[in-house]
Design a protein around this motif. Structure first.
Motif, PDB file in Angstrom:
ATOM      1  N   SER A  67     -27.320   0.159   1.423  1.00 20.94           N
ATOM      2  CA  SER A  67     -26.458  -0.605   0.509  1.00 20.94           C
ATOM      3  C   SER A  67     -24.989  -0.341   0.803  1.00 20.94           C
ATOM      4  CB  SER A  67     -26.795  -0.314  -0.946  1.00 20.94           C
ATOM      5  OG  SER A  67     -26.646   1.039  -1.213  1.00 20.94           O
ATOM      6  N   ILE A  68     -24.682   0.752   1.481  1.00 20.21           N
ATOM      7  CA  ILE A  68     -23.291   0.918   1.922  1.00 20.21           C
ATOM      8  C   ILE A  68     -23.057   0.129   3.201  1.00 20.21           C
ATOM      9  CG2 ILE A  68     -21.646   2.602   2.815  1.00 20.21           C
ATOM     10  CD1 ILE A  68     -22.893   4.559   0.762  1.00 20.21           C
ATOM     11  N   TRP A  69     -24.102   0.069   4.003  1.00 19.33           N
ATOM     12  CA  TRP A  69     -23.976  -0.638   5.285  1.00 19.33           C
ATOM     13  C   TRP A  69     -23.783  -2.140   5.085  1.00 19.33           C
ATOM     14  CZ3 TRP A  69     -27.672  -3.930   7.680  1.00 19.33           C
ATOM     15  CH2 TRP A  69     -27.381  -4.224   9.004  1.00 19.33           C
ATOM     16  N   VAL A  70     -24.431  -2.720   4.068  1.00 17.35           N
ATOM     17  CA  VAL A  70     -24.251  -4.162   3.870  1.00 17.35           C
ATOM     18  C   VAL A  70     -22.816  -4.494   3.468  1.00 17.35           C
ATOM     19  CG1 VAL A  70     -26.597  -4.882   3.316  1.00 17.35           C
ATOM     20  CG2 VAL A  70     -25.119  -4.074   1.497  1.00 17.35           C
ATOM     21  N   LEU A  71     -22.082  -3.494   3.027  1.00 15.41           N
ATOM     22  CA  LEU A  71     -20.682  -3.755   2.678  1.00 15.41           C
ATOM     23  C   LEU A  71     -19.889  -4.236   3.884  1.00 15.41           C
ATOM     24  CD1 LEU A  71     -19.761  -0.781   0.351  1.00 15.41           C
ATOM     25  CD2 LEU A  71     -20.247  -3.115  -0.266  1.00 15.41           C
ATOM     26  N   ARG A  72     -20.337  -3.853   5.062  1.00 14.02           N
ATOM     27  CA  ARG A  72     -19.722  -4.345   6.289  1.00 14.02           C
ATOM     28  C   ARG A  72     -19.641  -5.853   6.313  1.00 14.02           C
ATOM     29  NH1 ARG A  72     -20.072  -2.636  11.766  1.00 14.02           N
ATOM     30  NH2 ARG A  72     -20.993  -4.651  12.151  1.00 14.02           N
ATOM     31  N   TYR A  73     -20.614  -6.478   5.707  1.00 13.57           N
ATOM     32  CA  TYR A  73     -20.706  -7.933   5.798  1.00 13.57           C
ATOM     33  C   TYR A  73     -20.049  -8.631   4.624  1.00 13.57           C
ATOM     34  CZ  TYR A  73     -23.682  -6.758   9.565  1.00 13.57           C
ATOM     35  OH  TYR A  73     -24.130  -6.246  10.731  1.00 13.57           O
ATOM     36  N   LEU A  74     -19.371  -7.864   3.805  1.00 11.74           N
ATOM     37  CA  LEU A  74     -18.605  -8.508   2.732  1.00 11.74           C
ATOM     38  C   LEU A  74     -17.606  -9.447   3.359  1.00 11.74           C
ATOM     39  CD1 LEU A  74     -17.498  -5.881   0.085  1.00 11.74           C
ATOM     40  CD2 LEU A  74     -19.061  -7.774  -0.174  1.00 11.74           C
ATOM     41  N   PRO A  75     -17.598 -10.698   2.922  1.00  8.93           N
ATOM     42  CA  PRO A  75     -16.619 -11.624   3.494  1.00  8.93           C
ATOM     43  C   PRO A  75     -15.206 -11.224   3.088  1.00  8.93           C
ATOM     44  CG  PRO A  75     -17.950 -12.695   1.810  1.00  8.93           C
ATOM     45  CD  PRO A  75     -18.501 -11.337   1.967  1.00  8.93           C
ATOM     46  N   GLU A  76     -14.285 -11.449   3.996  1.00  6.09           N
ATOM     47  CA  GLU A  76     -12.886 -11.190   3.656  1.00  6.09           C
ATOM     48  C   GLU A  76     -12.465 -12.170   2.578  1.00  6.09           C
ATOM     49  OE1 GLU A  76     -10.784  -9.013   4.612  1.00  6.09           O
ATOM     50  OE2 GLU A  76     -12.133  -8.009   6.018  1.00  6.09           O
TER      51      GLU A  76
ATOM     52  N   GLY B  23      -4.951  -6.611 -13.519  1.00  5.70           N
ATOM     53  CA  GLY B  23      -5.354  -5.219 -13.683  1.00  5.70           C
ATOM     54  C   GLY B  23      -6.777  -5.087 -14.183  1.00  5.70           C
ATOM     55  N   THR B  24      -7.210  -5.988 -15.041  1.00  6.10           N
ATOM     56  CA  THR B  24      -8.544  -5.859 -15.625  1.00  6.10           C
ATOM     57  C   THR B  24      -9.590  -6.619 -14.836  1.00  6.10           C
ATOM     58  OG1 THR B  24      -7.945  -7.690 -17.062  1.00  6.10           O
ATOM     59  CG2 THR B  24      -7.732  -5.490 -17.975  1.00  6.10           C
ATOM     60  N   HIS B  25      -9.166  -7.414 -13.919  1.00  7.71           N
ATOM     61  CA  HIS B  25     -10.112  -8.229 -13.174  1.00  7.71           C
ATOM     62  C   HIS B  25     -10.897  -7.372 -12.178  1.00  7.71           C
ATOM     63  CE1 HIS B  25     -11.655 -11.702 -11.107  1.00  7.71           C
ATOM     64  NE2 HIS B  25     -11.276 -11.163  -9.974  1.00  7.71           N
ATOM     65  N   VAL B  26     -12.209  -7.543 -12.178  1.00  2.81           N
ATOM     66  CA  VAL B  26     -13.038  -6.870 -11.175  1.00  2.81           C
ATOM     67  C   VAL B  26     -13.598  -7.939 -10.265  1.00  2.81           C
ATOM     68  CG1 VAL B  26     -15.025  -5.426 -10.766  1.00  2.81           C
ATOM     69  CG2 VAL B  26     -13.662  -5.077 -12.800  1.00  2.81           C
ATOM     70  N   SER B  27     -13.191  -7.907  -9.034  1.00  3.94           N
ATOM     71  CA  SER B  27     -13.687  -8.933  -8.128  1.00  3.94           C
ATOM     72  C   SER B  27     -15.099  -8.590  -7.688  1.00  3.94           C
ATOM     73  CB  SER B  27     -12.775  -9.039  -6.916  1.00  3.94           C
ATOM     74  OG  SER B  27     -12.925  -7.892  -6.127  1.00  3.94           O
ATOM     75  N   ARG B  28     -15.751  -9.561  -7.129  1.00  2.54           N
ATOM     76  CA  ARG B  28     -17.117  -9.294  -6.665  1.00  2.54           C
ATOM     77  C   ARG B  28     -17.109  -8.304  -5.508  1.00  2.54           C
ATOM     78  NH1 ARG B  28     -19.542 -15.046  -5.657  1.00  2.54           N
ATOM     79  NH2 ARG B  28     -17.489 -15.291  -4.785  1.00  2.54           N
ATOM     80  N   ARG B  29     -16.044  -8.328  -4.730  1.00  2.46           N
ATOM     81  CA  ARG B  29     -15.941  -7.331  -3.652  1.00  2.46           C
ATOM     82  C   ARG B  29     -15.941  -5.919  -4.218  1.00  2.46           C
ATOM     83  NH1 ARG B  29     -14.132  -8.395   1.140  1.00  2.46           N
ATOM     84  NH2 ARG B  29     -12.943  -6.495   1.303  1.00  2.46           N
ATOM     85  N   GLU B  30     -15.128  -5.739  -5.240  1.00  2.00           N
ATOM     86  CA  GLU B  30     -15.050  -4.411  -5.843  1.00  2.00           C
ATOM     87  C   GLU B  30     -16.390  -4.018  -6.450  1.00  2.00           C
ATOM     88  OE1 GLU B  30     -10.354  -4.540  -7.066  1.00  2.00           O
ATOM     89  OE2 GLU B  30     -11.894  -5.244  -8.436  1.00  2.00           O
ATOM     90  N   PHE B  31     -17.018  -4.988  -7.075  1.00  3.51           N
ATOM     91  CA  PHE B  31     -18.311  -4.718  -7.693  1.00  3.51           C
ATOM     92  C   PHE B  31     -19.330  -4.295  -6.635  1.00  3.51           C
ATOM     93  CE2 PHE B  31     -22.362  -6.437  -9.478  1.00  3.51           C
ATOM     94  CZ  PHE B  31     -22.491  -5.456 -10.444  1.00  3.51           C
ATOM     95  N   ALA B  32     -19.323  -5.005  -5.521  1.00  2.00           N
ATOM     96  CA  ALA B  32     -20.265  -4.657  -4.454  1.00  2.00           C
ATOM     97  C   ALA B  32     -19.996  -3.249  -3.932  1.00  2.00           C
ATOM     98  CB  ALA B  32     -20.163  -5.670  -3.323  1.00  2.00           C
ATOM     99  N   LYS B  33     -18.713  -2.918  -3.794  1.00  2.00           N
ATOM    100  CA  LYS B  33     -18.388  -1.568  -3.318  1.00  2.00           C
ATOM    101  C   LYS B  33     -18.826  -0.527  -4.333  1.00  2.00           C
ATOM    102  CE  LYS B  33     -14.557  -2.940  -0.437  1.00  2.00           C
ATOM    103  NZ  LYS B  33     -13.108  -3.101  -0.406  1.00  2.00           N
ATOM    104  N   PHE B  34     -18.650  -0.853  -5.576  1.00  2.00           N
ATOM    105  CA  PHE B  34     -19.068   0.073  -6.626  1.00  2.00           C
ATOM    106  C   PHE B  34     -20.574   0.288  -6.579  1.00  2.00           C
ATOM    107  CE2 PHE B  34     -20.886   0.365 -10.891  1.00  2.00           C
ATOM    108  CZ  PHE B  34     -20.413   1.604 -11.249  1.00  2.00           C
ATOM    109  N   LEU B  35     -21.312  -0.798  -6.340  1.00  2.64           N
ATOM    110  CA  LEU B  35     -22.767  -0.659  -6.246  1.00  2.64           C
ATOM    111  C   LEU B  35     -23.146   0.256  -5.085  1.00  2.64           C
ATOM    112  CD1 LEU B  35     -24.185  -4.186  -7.022  1.00  2.64           C
ATOM    113  CD2 LEU B  35     -24.362  -2.126  -8.367  1.00  2.64           C
ATOM    114  N   GLY B  36     -22.410   0.123  -3.993  1.00  2.00           N
ATOM    115  CA  GLY B  36     -22.667   1.007  -2.862  1.00  2.00           C
ATOM    116  C   GLY B  36     -22.470   2.460  -3.237  1.00  2.00           C
ATOM    117  N   LEU B  37     -21.407   2.706  -3.978  1.00  2.00           N
ATOM    118  CA  LEU B  37     -21.116   4.061  -4.427  1.00  2.00           C
ATOM    119  C   LEU B  37     -22.213   4.583  -5.349  1.00  2.00           C
ATOM    120  CD1 LEU B  37     -18.515   5.645  -3.859  1.00  2.00           C
ATOM    121  CD2 LEU B  37     -17.839   5.155  -6.198  1.00  2.00           C
TER     122      LEU B  37
END
Ligand code: FES
Lengths: 96, 173
Positions: A67-76, B23-37
Motif C-alpha cells: 500500500s506504500i508502493w501503490v503511492l508511486r502511481y498516484l497521479p500528479e 488549510g482544512t481541505h484534505v485532498s485524495r492524494r493526502e488521504f492515500a498517503k495517510f492510508l499508506g502510513l
C-alpha cells in the motif's frame, strides 16, 4: 507547448480520477485486512499460538509495503494554469 | 530526489496556507498517503505482537504457593487471592464441595472483567457481558468469552490450601 502528458490528460480527463479511486480502494482493502489480522493475532497470541502471530505479521508487512508502493502511481495533480515556459518539460518520473 | 520544481509551491506554503479552506481541505492524494502510513502502522503493531511473544513468553508459575487455611473457606464460598511475585494476576479459589477445590484466574477472557462464583447455580459469572463459565472446568458455557478461564491446580495438605501451575495431564482431560 504541449507534451504527451498534457495531451493525455486532456484526452482522458477521467483517468486521474479512476486511478486515484483505484489506489484508495486498494489501500482501504489492505488496511481492513490488516485490522482483521491484527485482531486475530492479538487473540491468538493470548492462547499462545505463536505462528499465527508470525504469519499475520508477514502478511501485514507485505500489505503495508504494497500500500506504500501503490503511492508511486498516484497521479500528479493537474496544474491549474499550463506551464508558461516554452521549453518542453519532462517530469522526472512515471511517464512511460 | 530531483531538483526543486520552481513552479511548485514550497511545502511550507502548502503546509500553512493563508486561506482557511485550503488549510482544512484534505485532498485524495493526502488521504492515500495517510492510508499508506496507517497500513505501515498496522504492520508494525503486528510485528510488536510477534516480538512480545518471542521475547516475553508467559512463564509458568513456579512451585507451590500457600493460599489460605482450608477452614477459612466454607463449601460454596470463593476466596480471592494474588500470588506474590511479578505479575499481579487476581485468582479465585472456589470450594465446590467437600475436598473439591478449584482455582481460576479472575480475569474474564473476554475483556478482563472480574468474574465471580455464583453459589446458587454453581457457575462462574462475568457480570460485564453476562458470560458464564463452568465452575468445574472453567469452560465457557454462555456469553462472549472466547476462551476458558485459565486454571491452577489446588492441593490441600494439613488443612492448608496450595496452588501450582496446572499440569498437562489435567489439561487433556
Ligand atoms: S468481560 Fe466478561 S463477558 Fe465481557
Amino acid at each position: 507547448m504541449s507534451n504527451f502528458r498534457k495531451s493525455q490528460n486532456e484526452a482522458h480527463p477521467n483517468k486521474t480520477n479512476t486511478i486515484m479511486t483505484g489506489i484508495i480502494i486498494l489501500q482501504i482493502l489492505f488496511v481492513s485486512i490488516q485490522i482483521w489480522f491484527l485482531f486475530g493475532a492479538l487473540n491468538n497470541a493470548l492462547e499462545g499460538n505463536f505462528y499465527f502471530a508470525l504469519t499475520t505479521f508477514v502478511g501485514s508487512a507485505l500489505m503495508a509495503v504494497a500500500s506504500i508502493w501503490v503511492l508511486r502511481y498516484l497521479p500528479e495533480p493537474l496544474r491549474k494554469k499550463p506551464a508558461r515556459k516554452e521549453k518542453p518539460k519532462v517530469s522526472p518520473s512515471r511517464n512511460p | 530526489m530531483s531538483k526543486e520544481d520552481p513552479e511548485k509551491e514550497p511545502s511550507w506554503k502548502s503546509d500553512f496556507p493563508i486561506e482557511m479552506k485550503r488549510g482544512t481541505h484534505v485532498s485524495r492524494r493526502e488521504f492515500a498517503k495517510f492510508l499508506g502510513l496507517l497500513s505501515g502502522a498496522f504492520a508494525l503493531s503486528n510485528g510488536f505482537i510477534v516480538i512480545r511473544a518471542m521475547a516475553f513468553p508467559d512463564k509458568p508459575l513456579e512451585g507451590e504457593h500457600f493460599i489460605v487455611n482450608a477452614e477459612e473457606v466454607p463449601v460454596g464460598e470463593m476466596f480471592q487471592f494474588e500470588i506474590q511475585g511479578g505479575k499481579h494476576i487476581p485468582y479465585i479459589l472456589i470450594h465446590l464441595e467437600e475436598n473439591e477445590w478449584r482455582a481460576f484466574e479472575q480475569k474474564c477472557t473476554h475483556l478482563t472483567c472480574a468474574v465471580r462464583y455464583q453459589k446458587d447455580v454453581n457457575q462462574i459469572q462475568c457480570p460485564c457481558h453476562n458470560g458464564w463459565f463452568s465452575a468445574d472446568t472453567g469452560e465457557v458455557l454462555q456469553g462472549p468469552p472466547p476462551r476458558p478461564l485459565p486454571q491452577l491446580d489446588v492441593a490441600v495438605r494439613d488443612g492448608k490450601v496450595y496452588v501450582r501451575e496446572e499440569q498437562e495431564a489435567n489439561e487433556n482431560v
